[in-house]
Design an enzyme around this catalytic site. Sequence first.
Site, PDB file in Angstrom:
ATOM      1  N   TYR A  33     -37.759  86.492   1.635  1.00 48.56           N
ATOM      2  CA  TYR A  33     -36.523  85.783   1.674  1.00 48.56           C
ATOM      3  C   TYR A  33     -36.652  84.606   2.336  1.00 48.56           C
ATOM      4  CZ  TYR A  33     -36.944  86.527   6.976  1.00 48.56           C
ATOM      5  OH  TYR A  33     -37.212  86.618   8.349  1.00 48.56           O
ATOM      6  N   GLU A 182     -46.006  83.354  17.757  1.00 48.56           N
ATOM      7  CA  GLU A 182     -44.700  82.839  17.619  1.00 48.56           C
ATOM      8  C   GLU A 182     -43.624  83.936  18.170  1.00 48.56           C
ATOM      9  OE1 GLU A 182     -43.811  82.639  13.387  1.00 48.56           O
ATOM     10  OE2 GLU A 182     -44.900  84.469  13.044  1.00 48.56           O
ATOM     11  N   LEU A 207     -45.719  82.116  10.851  1.00 45.37           N
ATOM     12  CA  LEU A 207     -44.976  81.686   9.611  1.00 45.37           C
ATOM     13  C   LEU A 207     -45.009  80.090   9.777  1.00 45.37           C
ATOM     14  CD1 LEU A 207     -43.334  82.311   7.368  1.00 45.37           C
ATOM     15  CD2 LEU A 207     -41.216  81.816   8.503  1.00 45.37           C
TER      16      LEU A 207
HETATM   17  N1  PLP Z   1     -41.469  82.597  12.377  1.00 44.38           N
HETATM   18  C1  PLP Z   1     -40.678  83.656  12.227  1.00 44.38           C
HETATM   19  C2  PLP Z   1     -41.320  84.796  12.599  1.00 44.38           C
HETATM   20  C3  PLP Z   1     -39.592  83.451  11.495  1.00 44.38           C
HETATM   21  O1  PLP Z   1     -39.002  84.610  11.183  1.00 44.38           O
HETATM   22  C4  PLP Z   1     -38.889  82.104  11.378  1.00 44.38           C
HETATM   23  C5  PLP Z   1     -37.411  81.971  10.798  1.00 44.38           C
HETATM   24  O2  PLP Z   1     -36.756  83.112  10.327  1.00 44.38           O
HETATM   25  C6  PLP Z   1     -39.574  81.110  11.817  1.00 44.38           C
HETATM   26  C7  PLP Z   1     -40.822  81.286  12.338  1.00 44.38           C
HETATM   27  C8  PLP Z   1     -38.966  79.821  11.769  1.00 44.38           C
HETATM   28  O3  PLP Z   1     -38.893  79.388  10.320  1.00 44.38           O
HETATM   29  P1  PLP Z   1     -37.916  78.319   9.797  1.00 44.38           P
HETATM   30  O4  PLP Z   1     -37.927  77.159  10.617  1.00 44.38           O
HETATM   31  O5  PLP Z   1     -38.114  78.152   8.283  1.00 44.38           O
HETATM   32  O6  PLP Z   1     -36.528  79.064  10.055  1.00 44.38           O
END
Ligand code: PLP
Length: 287
Positions: A33, A182, A207
Amino acid sequence: MSRIVYVNGRYVPYGEAQIHVEDRGFQFADSVYEVCEVRAGRIIDEPRHLARLERSLNELRIDRPMSDACLRIVLSEVLRRNRVREGLVYLQVTRGIARREFVFPDPPVAPTLVVIARHVPASKGDAAAQQGIGVVTTPENRWQRVDIKTTALLPNVLAKMQAKENDAREAWFIDRDGYVTEGGSSNAWIVTQNGVLVTRPAESGILRGVTRTTLFDLARREGLTIEERPFTIDEAKSAMEAFISSATTLATPVIRIDGAPVGDGKPGPVVASLRKGFHLIAEWRAI
Ligand code: PLP
């Protein structure tokens, strides 16, 4: 006006949208997603979100549901039909529908694509950023491929529930060596007493957040030093500032970790300036 969602080629009322009982997203979380911020009727950082989607699909060998050009049209159309000008757009791709077998369907089946838009006033995130948020810590218990943005999010759900039950907004996972990986749905950062931004390298245990990447661009432009390295909770507690980043929270200050204050326990100037500058550097696309 009733809400409209996109499901496999059709725009349907929210209450009537259906997914098959043997969709692999439902049975195996065999799905990926993306969530993009929508602001002033524009999609923020869409190219980076689409590039990450492509990577997630490739890593799991799920077919693309359509070209990026078509996907952009669908995203715009869902936002337009729901008149969402501020909020978010969510898209999910599953491997598709097949009789329940662990192995991939052979021959392959068409992937499922769902797009949902939601109005969220920007003032809501701004209020949280003004106040700052609390985080709790919890042992890292996710699989090793958290670099892929899959919907296998049960550990994240439980961690965020733990946060809620402890009057906090986010949970930070702590790896076996005592380092923060994270948040349940965000990346984790600190600002050291010397004003250096520290966040974990995207190659290990996190991520690669799109917001994180855009904040790197902004920080470089502002002449800030970034160190990509893991940090401990003790280091975070004694940091000058701490914050989370994601498409829906942008940069939001963390003022408490497990009930203990970070710095002076108030949102600090570095995260405030990153938050303020974010949309000047992010990419915008009109819907
Ligand atoms: N880490 C995780 C586990 C996430 O679910 C998300 C966003 O949903 C992020 C980091 C941050 O990613 P982004 O900046 O692309 O929203």
